[in-house]
Design a protein around this motif. Structure first.
Motif, PDB file in Angstrom:
ATOM      1  N   ALA A  70      13.313  -3.012 -14.924  1.00 11.50           N
ATOM      2  CA  ALA A  70      13.532  -4.080 -13.956  1.00 11.50           C
ATOM      3  C   ALA A  70      14.508  -5.120 -14.479  1.00 11.50           C
ATOM      4  N   GLU A  71      14.314  -5.539 -15.723  1.00 11.28           N
ATOM      5  CA  GLU A  71      15.205  -6.560 -16.285  1.00 11.28           C
ATOM      6  C   GLU A  71      16.632  -6.035 -16.437  1.00 11.28           C
ATOM      7  N   THR A  72      16.785  -4.754 -16.697  1.00  7.57           N
ATOM      8  CA  THR A  72      18.126  -4.155 -16.756  1.00  7.57           C
ATOM      9  C   THR A  72      18.779  -4.216 -15.382  1.00  7.57           C
ATOM     10  N   TRP A  73      18.029  -3.905 -14.347  1.00  7.32           N
ATOM     11  CA  TRP A  73      18.574  -3.977 -12.991  1.00  7.32           C
ATOM     12  C   TRP A  73      18.923  -5.411 -12.621  1.00  7.32           C
ATOM     13  N   PHE A  74      18.119  -6.383 -13.063  1.00 11.50           N
ATOM     14  CA  PHE A  74      18.455  -7.786 -12.823  1.00 11.50           C
ATOM     15  C   PHE A  74      19.787  -8.133 -13.494  1.00 11.50           C
ATOM     16  N   ALA A  75      19.897  -7.751 -14.763  1.00 14.35           N
ATOM     17  CA  ALA A  75      21.089  -8.108 -15.544  1.00 14.35           C
ATOM     18  C   ALA A  75      22.347  -7.457 -14.986  1.00 14.35           C
ATOM     19  N   GLU A  76      22.191  -6.265 -14.432  1.00 12.40           N
ATOM     20  CA  GLU A  76      23.355  -5.531 -13.915  1.00 12.40           C
ATOM     21  C   GLU A  76      23.637  -5.823 -12.446  1.00 12.40           C
ATOM     22  N   GLY A  77      22.833  -6.700 -11.843  1.00 21.10           N
ATOM     23  CA  GLY A  77      23.064  -7.088 -10.466  1.00 21.10           C
ATOM     24  C   GLY A  77      22.564  -6.103  -9.424  1.00 21.10           C
ATOM     25  N   ARG A  78      21.760  -5.131  -9.829  1.00 25.02           N
ATOM     26  CA  ARG A  78      21.227  -4.148  -8.873  1.00 25.02           C
ATOM     27  C   ARG A  78      20.009  -4.666  -8.130  1.00 25.02           C
ATOM     28  N   LEU A  79      19.354  -5.679  -8.668  1.00 28.24           N
ATOM     29  CA  LEU A  79      18.243  -6.354  -8.023  1.00 28.24           C
ATOM     30  C   LEU A  79      18.392  -7.853  -8.261  1.00 28.24           C
ATOM     31  N   ASP A  80      18.004  -8.635  -7.271  1.00 31.29           N
ATOM     32  CA  ASP A  80      17.986 -10.087  -7.420  1.00 31.29           C
ATOM     33  C   ASP A  80      16.629 -10.484  -7.998  1.00 31.29           C
ATOM     34  N   PRO A  81      16.587 -11.032  -9.201  1.00 31.53           N
ATOM     35  CA  PRO A  81      15.297 -11.375  -9.803  1.00 31.53           C
ATOM     36  C   PRO A  81      14.530 -12.422  -9.009  1.00 31.53           C
ATOM     37  N   ARG A  82      15.229 -13.194  -8.171  1.00 36.85           N
ATOM     38  CA  ARG A  82      14.573 -14.253  -7.394  1.00 36.85           C
ATOM     39  C   ARG A  82      14.075 -13.777  -6.036  1.00 36.85           C
ATOM     40  N   GLU A  83      14.327 -12.524  -5.706  1.00 38.20           N
ATOM     41  CA  GLU A  83      13.885 -11.994  -4.412  1.00 38.20           C
ATOM     42  C   GLU A  83      12.383 -12.135  -4.262  1.00 38.20           C
ATOM     43  N   GLN A  84      11.968 -12.685  -3.120  1.00 38.92           N
ATOM     44  CA  GLN A  84      10.554 -12.899  -2.842  1.00 38.92           C
ATOM     45  C   GLN A  84       9.962 -11.653  -2.163  1.00 38.92           C
ATOM     46  N   VAL A  85       8.835 -11.211  -2.678  1.00 36.45           N
ATOM     47  CA  VAL A  85       8.192  -9.994  -2.169  1.00 36.45           C
ATOM     48  C   VAL A  85       6.752 -10.326  -1.796  1.00 36.45           C
ATOM     49  N   ALA A  86       6.359  -9.910  -0.589  1.00 35.78           N
ATOM     50  CA  ALA A  86       4.979 -10.114  -0.138  1.00 35.78           C
ATOM     51  C   ALA A  86       4.134  -8.907  -0.518  1.00 35.78           C
ATOM     52  N   LEU A  87       2.994  -9.165  -1.144  1.00 30.92           N
ATOM     53  CA  LEU A  87       2.065  -8.111  -1.534  1.00 30.92           C
ATOM     54  C   LEU A  87       0.785  -8.294  -0.714  1.00 30.92           C
ATOM     55  N   PRO A  88       0.581  -7.474   0.313  1.00 23.29           N
ATOM     56  CA  PRO A  88      -0.609  -7.615   1.171  1.00 23.29           C
ATOM     57  C   PRO A  88      -1.886  -7.366   0.386  1.00 23.29           C
ATOM     58  N   ALA A  89      -2.965  -7.955   0.859  1.00 24.12           N
ATOM     59  CA  ALA A  89      -4.258  -7.731   0.215  1.00 24.12           C
ATOM     60  C   ALA A  89      -4.728  -6.299   0.422  1.00 24.12           C
ATOM     61  N   GLU A  90      -4.477  -5.755   1.606  1.00 25.61           N
ATOM     62  CA  GLU A  90      -4.913  -4.396   1.907  1.00 25.61           C
ATOM     63  C   GLU A  90      -4.071  -3.376   1.138  1.00 25.61           C
ATOM     64  N   GLY A  91      -4.735  -2.455   0.492  1.00 26.51           N
ATOM     65  CA  GLY A  91      -4.032  -1.409  -0.249  1.00 26.51           C
ATOM     66  C   GLY A  91      -3.494  -1.844  -1.594  1.00 26.51           C
ATOM     67  N   ARG A  92      -3.872  -3.015  -2.047  1.00 26.76           N
ATOM     68  CA  ARG A  92      -3.373  -3.524  -3.329  1.00 26.76           C
ATOM     69  C   ARG A  92      -3.943  -2.700  -4.480  1.00 26.76           C
ATOM     70  N   THR A  93      -3.124  -2.434  -5.499  1.00 26.51           N
ATOM     71  CA  THR A  93      -3.568  -1.653  -6.658  1.00 26.51           C
ATOM     72  C   THR A  93      -4.732  -2.352  -7.346  1.00 26.51           C
ATOM     73  N   PRO A  94      -5.842  -1.627  -7.599  1.00 26.79           N
ATOM     74  CA  PRO A  94      -6.994  -2.265  -8.246  1.00 26.79           C
ATOM     75  C   PRO A  94      -6.713  -2.590  -9.711  1.00 26.79           C
ATOM     76  N   GLY A  95      -7.520  -3.494 -10.228  1.00 24.83           N
ATOM     77  CA  GLY A  95      -7.408  -3.884 -11.622  1.00 24.83           C
ATOM     78  C   GLY A  95      -8.372  -5.012 -11.919  1.00 24.83           C
ATOM     79  N   PRO A  96      -8.551  -5.335 -13.195  1.00 22.21           N
ATOM     80  CA  PRO A  96      -9.542  -6.341 -13.570  1.00 22.21           C
ATOM     81  C   PRO A  96      -9.042  -7.777 -13.564  1.00 22.21           C
ATOM     82  N   VAL A  97      -7.737  -7.984 -13.369  1.00 25.77           N
ATOM     83  CA  VAL A  97      -7.169  -9.333 -13.490  1.00 25.77           C
ATOM     84  C   VAL A  97      -6.107  -9.547 -12.416  1.00 25.77           C
ATOM     85  N   GLY A  98      -5.646 -10.787 -12.332  1.00 25.20           N
ATOM     86  CA  GLY A  98      -4.455 -11.108 -11.564  1.00 25.20           C
ATOM     87  C   GLY A  98      -4.551 -10.852 -10.084  1.00 25.20           C
ATOM     88  N   LEU A  99      -3.459 -10.330  -9.505  1.00 31.84           N
ATOM     89  CA  LEU A  99      -3.368 -10.150  -8.065  1.00 31.84           C
ATOM     90  C   LEU A  99      -4.402  -9.174  -7.530  1.00 31.84           C
TER      91      LEU A  99
END
Length: 304
Positions: free
Chosen positions: A54-83
């Motif tokens: 991801a950071e390589t794509w940011f540095a090379e201009g293939r992705l905008d690191p500031r792009e805002q992405v919405a992560l819905p609650a439904e179908g969210r990847t499970p895990g013990p912390v965070g989102l």
């Protein structure tokens, strides 16, 4: 340099698990190894690969690191912390996802980033860097659902519901199945080797893994990881440890990172363990730090 007297292997065997490790001096060719070419299940240590991509794509201009992405609650990847614990939709930038992924090992951020860059790109970078034993086979949501199916459940949500009311005997039977899970097998699932991960760290720390700004960003965020009870437990300030931990369901407990001493000497450490049912989580975590500390001490004693 190897664990010639078998003391590290014996230590982990007493704790109910096996160990594989590679510790390399970054400023030379010296290394301390124990089964360093063994294929292992990386757990969340693979998130360093995702962050680098991801950071390589940011540095090379293939992705905008500031792009805002919405992560819905439904179908969210499970895990013990965070989102994974959030009840509502969350919106954050791609670069903040990298921060969550490396500091608290956030699973939804990891899968969101993987959807953007693709496992193919992550694996292509691994091949370019000479990580010949490293393959990412899926995102984390796919992985945990596959583990649930290995245990006879429909998916992870079904397993989670079952576990809430299952008896101790049922949990014991599930633990036995878990150890033999094909999804957690390093021959069929996502895999790496201690040698590959030590090499990856070496390349990131010497700006050879990608654009210098991408490598610098990965180093800086790894230095802020919240987990301090594995590699970092083996060292005391002013020694600095930048690391990424990785665990899976009480079977896999790993950590990779770079240890920097005040004299400037640096060591890339990759320690991977696989436990039998009933292993003491806290003891294994502490032993990971012990193993890294012994390896670094041996290298320093040899002048590396």
């Amino acid at each position: 340099m190897t664990d010639d007297d078998g003391t590290l292997a014996e230590l982990f065997d007493r704790l109910g698990c096996e160990i594989a490790l590679c510790v390399q001096a970054l400023d030379g060719a010296a290394e301390f190894t124990l089964a360093a070419d063994r294929q292992v299940t990386p757990g969340s240590t693979m998130k360093v690969q995702v962050a680098l991509e991801a950071e390589t794509w940011f540095a090379e201009g293939r992705l905008d690191p500031r792009e805002q992405v919405a992560l819905p609650a439904e179908g969210r990847t499970p895990g013990p912390v965070g989102l994974s614990l959030f009840a509502d939709e969350a919106t954050l930038s791609l670069r903040d996802m990298v921060t969550l992924m490396l500091t608290i090992s956030d699973n939804p951020s990891t899968d969101a980033l993987l959807r953007r860059v693709g496992t193919g790109a992550v694996n292509a970078t691994a091949a370019r860097l000479g990580l010949t034993g490293t393959v990412v086979t899926s995102d984390l949501a796919t992985l945990v659902d596959a583990v649930a199916r290995d245990l006879g459940r429909a998916d992870w949500n079904d397993l989670d519901t079952w576990a809430a009311t299952a008896s101790a005997e049922d949990h014991a039977r599930a633990d036995a199945l878990l150890v033999a899970s094909p999804t957690l097998s390093p021959t069929t699932g996502t895999r790496t080797t201690p040698y590959d991960m030590a090499r990856l760290l070496r390349l990131i720390w010497t700006d050879q893994a990608g654009p210098p700004e991408a490598c610098a960003r990965v180093r800086a965020v790894m230095a802020r990881q919240l987990t301090r009870h594995r590699l970092a437990a083996g060292f005391r300030r002013p020694v600095a440890v930048a690391a990424k931990s990785g665990s899976l369901l009480g079977v896999v407990r790993n950590e990779i990172g770079v240890i920097t001493h005040p004299d400037g000497r640096r060591y890339a450490a990759a320690v991977f363990t696989r436990s039998r049912p009933g292993a003491d989580d806290a003891a294994v975590n502490a032993a990971i730090g012990t193993a890294a500390a012994r390896a670094v001490a041996a290298l320093r004693a040899a002048g590396a």
